[in-house]
Design a protein around this motif. Structure first.
Motif, mmCIF file in Angstrom:
data_model
loop_
_atom_site.group_PDB
_atom_site.id
_atom_site.type_symbol
_atom_site.label_atom_id
_atom_site.label_comp_id
_atom_site.label_asym_id
_atom_site.label_seq_id
_atom_site.Cartn_x
_atom_site.Cartn_y
_atom_site.Cartn_z
ATOM 1 N N VAL A 86 0.834 -1.201 0.000
ATOM 2 C CA VAL A 86 0.000 0.000 0.000
ATOM 3 C C VAL A 86 0.868 1.251 0.000
ATOM 4 C CG1 VAL A 86 -1.640 1.342 1.369
ATOM 5 C CG2 VAL A 86 -1.997 -1.109 1.057
ATOM 6 N N GLU A 87 1.935 1.227 0.806
ATOM 7 C CA GLU A 87 2.825 2.388 0.852
ATOM 8 C C GLU A 87 3.509 2.625 -0.483
ATOM 9 O OE1 GLU A 87 5.429 1.465 4.062
ATOM 10 O OE2 GLU A 87 4.060 2.223 5.607
ATOM 11 N N ALA A 88 3.850 1.540 -1.179
ATOM 12 C CA ALA A 88 4.572 1.660 -2.448
ATOM 13 C C ALA A 88 3.659 1.983 -3.616
ATOM 14 C CB ALA A 88 5.329 0.361 -2.742
ATOM 15 N N THR A 89 2.366 1.903 -3.423
ATOM 16 C CA THR A 89 1.448 2.171 -4.530
ATOM 17 C C THR A 89 0.559 3.361 -4.207
ATOM 18 O OG1 THR A 89 -0.029 0.465 -3.626
ATOM 19 C CG2 THR A 89 1.457 -0.200 -5.383
ATOM 20 N N SER A 90 -0.481 3.128 -3.436
ATOM 21 C CA SER A 90 -1.471 4.178 -3.199
ATOM 22 C C SER A 90 -0.876 5.395 -2.491
ATOM 23 C CB SER A 90 -2.626 3.620 -2.356
ATOM 24 O OG SER A 90 -3.191 2.496 -2.988
ATOM 25 N N GLN A 91 -0.150 5.175 -1.385
ATOM 26 C CA GLN A 91 0.362 6.312 -0.623
ATOM 27 C C GLN A 91 1.431 7.069 -1.396
ATOM 28 O OE1 GLN A 91 1.523 4.544 3.145
ATOM 29 N NE2 GLN A 91 -0.537 4.800 3.978
ATOM 30 N N GLU A 92 2.310 6.337 -2.065
ATOM 31 C CA GLU A 92 3.346 7.000 -2.859
ATOM 32 C C GLU A 92 2.723 7.820 -3.980
ATOM 33 O OE1 GLU A 92 6.947 5.714 -5.861
ATOM 34 O OE2 GLU A 92 6.617 4.494 -4.074
ATOM 35 N N ALA A 93 1.695 7.268 -4.627
ATOM 36 C CA ALA A 93 1.019 8.003 -5.699
ATOM 37 C C ALA A 93 0.390 9.282 -5.169
ATOM 38 C CB ALA A 93 -0.048 7.115 -6.345
ATOM 39 N N ALA A 94 -0.286 9.189 -4.024
ATOM 40 C CA ALA A 94 -0.927 10.377 -3.447
ATOM 41 C C ALA A 94 0.100 11.451 -3.109
ATOM 42 C CB ALA A 94 -1.716 9.989 -2.203
ATOM 43 N N ASP A 95 1.230 11.047 -2.529
ATOM 44 C CA ASP A 95 2.273 12.016 -2.172
ATOM 45 C C ASP A 95 2.858 12.676 -3.416
ATOM 46 O OD1 ASP A 95 1.890 11.343 0.466
ATOM 47 O OD2 ASP A 95 3.610 9.983 0.568
ATOM 48 N N THR A 96 3.070 11.881 -4.465
ATOM 49 C CA THR A 96 3.634 12.420 -5.699
ATOM 50 C C THR A 96 2.675 13.404 -6.356
ATOM 51 O OG1 THR A 96 4.886 10.380 -6.055
ATOM 52 C CG2 THR A 96 4.578 11.815 -7.957
ATOM 53 N N LEU A 97 1.400 13.056 -6.390
ATOM 54 C CA LEU A 97 0.418 13.938 -7.021
ATOM 55 C C LEU A 97 0.266 15.239 -6.244
ATOM 56 C CD1 LEU A 97 -2.449 11.579 -8.229
ATOM 57 C CD2 LEU A 97 -0.271 12.137 -9.288
ATOM 58 N N ARG A 98 0.328 15.162 -4.925
ATOM 59 C CA ARG A 98 0.228 16.381 -4.132
ATOM 60 C C ARG A 98 1.393 17.325 -4.438
ATOM 61 N NH1 ARG A 98 -0.006 14.270 0.385
ATOM 62 N NH2 ARG A 98 2.157 14.466 1.045
ATOM 63 N N ALA A 99 2.585 16.761 -4.584
ATOM 64 C CA ALA A 99 3.752 17.583 -4.905
ATOM 65 C C ALA A 99 3.576 18.271 -6.257
ATOM 66 C CB ALA A 99 5.015 16.722 -4.908
ATOM 67 N N VAL A 100 2.972 17.566 -7.218
ATOM 68 C CA VAL A 100 2.724 18.174 -8.539
ATOM 69 C C VAL A 100 1.690 19.287 -8.419
ATOM 70 C CG1 VAL A 100 1.804 17.757 -10.853
ATOM 71 C CG2 VAL A 100 3.374 16.103 -9.814
ATOM 72 N N ARG A 101 0.598 19.015 -7.696
ATOM 73 C CA ARG A 101 -0.459 20.032 -7.570
ATOM 74 C C ARG A 101 0.054 21.302 -6.925
ATOM 75 N NH1 ARG A 101 -3.235 21.624 -3.501
ATOM 76 N NH2 ARG A 101 -2.724 19.816 -2.178
ATOM 77 N N GLU A 102 0.982 21.188 -6.004
ATOM 78 C CA GLU A 102 1.476 22.354 -5.281
ATOM 79 C C GLU A 102 2.528 23.149 -6.052
ATOM 80 O OE1 GLU A 102 2.849 20.628 -1.655
ATOM 81 O OE2 GLU A 102 0.842 20.577 -0.729
ATOM 82 N N ARG A 103 2.942 22.664 -7.192
ATOM 83 C CA ARG A 103 3.945 23.396 -7.967
ATOM 84 C C ARG A 103 3.360 24.702 -8.505
ATOM 85 N NH1 ARG A 103 7.041 19.489 -12.127
ATOM 86 N NH2 ARG A 103 7.824 21.554 -12.743
ATOM 87 N N VAL A 104 4.127 25.767 -8.367
ATOM 88 C CA VAL A 104 3.661 27.088 -8.809
ATOM 89 C C VAL A 104 4.156 27.414 -10.215
ATOM 90 C CG1 VAL A 104 3.501 27.953 -6.461
ATOM 91 C CG2 VAL A 104 5.655 28.222 -7.717
ATOM 92 N N ASP A 105 5.014 26.575 -10.766
ATOM 93 C CA ASP A 105 5.559 26.840 -12.104
ATOM 94 C C ASP A 105 4.745 26.175 -13.209
ATOM 95 O OD1 ASP A 105 6.437 24.358 -11.017
ATOM 96 O OD2 ASP A 105 7.958 24.207 -12.599
ATOM 97 N N LEU A 106 3.675 25.477 -12.843
ATOM 98 C CA LEU A 106 2.839 24.794 -13.828
ATOM 99 C C LEU A 106 1.430 25.354 -13.789
ATOM 100 C CD1 LEU A 106 3.828 21.052 -13.198
ATOM 101 C CD2 LEU A 106 4.815 22.623 -14.876
ATOM 102 N N ASP A 107 0.822 25.515 -14.980
ATOM 103 C CA ASP A 107 -0.582 25.898 -15.003
ATOM 104 C C ASP A 107 -1.424 24.627 -14.849
ATOM 105 O OD1 ASP A 107 -0.921 24.581 -17.460
ATOM 106 O OD2 ASP A 107 -0.757 26.413 -18.640
ATOM 107 N N PRO A 108 -2.743 24.754 -14.649
ATOM 108 C CA PRO A 108 -3.560 23.555 -14.397
ATOM 109 C C PRO A 108 -3.476 22.500 -15.500
ATOM 110 C CG PRO A 108 -4.766 25.523 -13.781
ATOM 111 C CD PRO A 108 -3.514 25.995 -14.461
ATOM 112 N N ALA A 109 -3.374 22.928 -16.762
ATOM 113 C CA ALA A 109 -3.279 21.952 -17.849
ATOM 114 C C ALA A 109 -1.984 21.152 -17.752
ATOM 115 C CB ALA A 109 -3.382 22.651 -19.196
ATOM 116 N N GLU A 110 -0.894 21.839 -17.454
ATOM 117 C CA GLU A 110 0.383 21.146 -17.312
ATOM 118 C C GLU A 110 0.381 20.235 -16.090
ATOM 119 O OE1 GLU A 110 2.634 24.723 -17.202
ATOM 120 O OE2 GLU A 110 3.341 24.545 -19.261
#
Length: 253
Positions: A86-110
């Motif tokens: 679970v940690e290697a799949t679901s939790q890792e995916a959630a953490d990675t996606l959160r890091a992408v969403r919080e990026r200020v250098d990307l617009d929503p499409a990117e």
């Protein structure tokens, strides 16, 4: 207990040596990490083939090339393997996606393109993890099932948030972001079942195509508001915007 070595992704155990009376020699961290990765990989394969209930720790030990007592130096139960999965799949995916969403250098499409690519590549590169969790959900111990469910909800929240951000920015059409996010996640998850990587069929172009499909689902098209729309067309566009506004107001209540 003899030393443990890894050869070609398999684990072999040296003959046991007696005399010292000391416990097993402590392995270097990199070697232990490599062995744990092999144990988890084989466990996921067996869970995917036989189901969680149909797999024993002895099966895992045999697949890795360890005796069962030696396997206990790394994992003590099948539940621990599930937690690691679970940690290697679901939790890792959630953490990675959160890091992408919080990026200020990307617009929503990117952001959306990056989120979808990330999910597709994870599923394409480690399909057994996702198939195993999908097949084993009903038999997961309660605590592990709750962790898995919360991670899935976190993935949904991250994608929904990016969709809402895109609508607010005028890049995405007014839409039901939750339904759309679930549709996108479904596209990504299904890759674990049908995609079979090969030198002539790499994962990256597949991830690009699915990301493009996701963007096409939500993209705001300038031509949707023609300079001289028909009366019925204008009413339909207005109703679409009103429906979206109504959903936002309901969520705030």
């Amino acid at each position: 207990m003899g030393a443990i070595a890894v050869y070609g992704g398999r684990v072999t155990e040296d003959a046991e040596r007696g005399g010292s009376g000391r416990g097993p020699r402590k392995q270097a961290a990199p070697r232990r990490k490599l062995l744990m990765s092999e144990i988890l990989e084989q466990a996921m394969r067996l869970f995917a083939e036989r189901g969680y209930e149909g797999t024993t720790l002895q099966d895992v030990a045999d697949a890795v090339g360890l005796s069962r007592p030696n396997l206990y130096n790394y994992v003590r139960s099948k539940e621990e393997l599930l937690v690691a999965m679970v940690e290697a799949t679901s939790q890792e995916a959630a953490d990675t996606l959160r890091a992408v969403r919080e990026r200020v250098d990307l617009d929503p499409a990117e952001k959306l393109r990056t989120l979808v690519r990330t999910l597709v590549l994870q599923r394409a590169e480690h399909p057994a993890q996702f198939r195993t969790l999908d097949r084993s959900e009903q038999s997961l111990p309660v605590e592990i099932a709750e962790r898995h469910l919360e991670s899935r909800r976190a993935v949904l929240r991250e994608i929904t948030a990016v969709l809402d951000e895109g609508v607010t920015a005028g890049l995405f059409r007014p839409l039901d972001s939750r339904v759309t996010a679930l549709s996108i996640i479904g596209m990504c998850n299904w890759v674990a079942w049908w995609f079979h990587p090969a030198p002539a069929h790499p994962a990256d172009p597949v991830a690009e195509q699915i990301a493009a499909n996701a963007l096409a689902m939500v993209a705001q098209v300038d031509e949707r508001r023609p300079s001289a729309p028909t009366p019925l067309g204008a009413v339909a566009l207005l109703q679409q915007d009103l429906d979206y506004l109504a959903r936002l107001l309901r969520e705030e209540d």
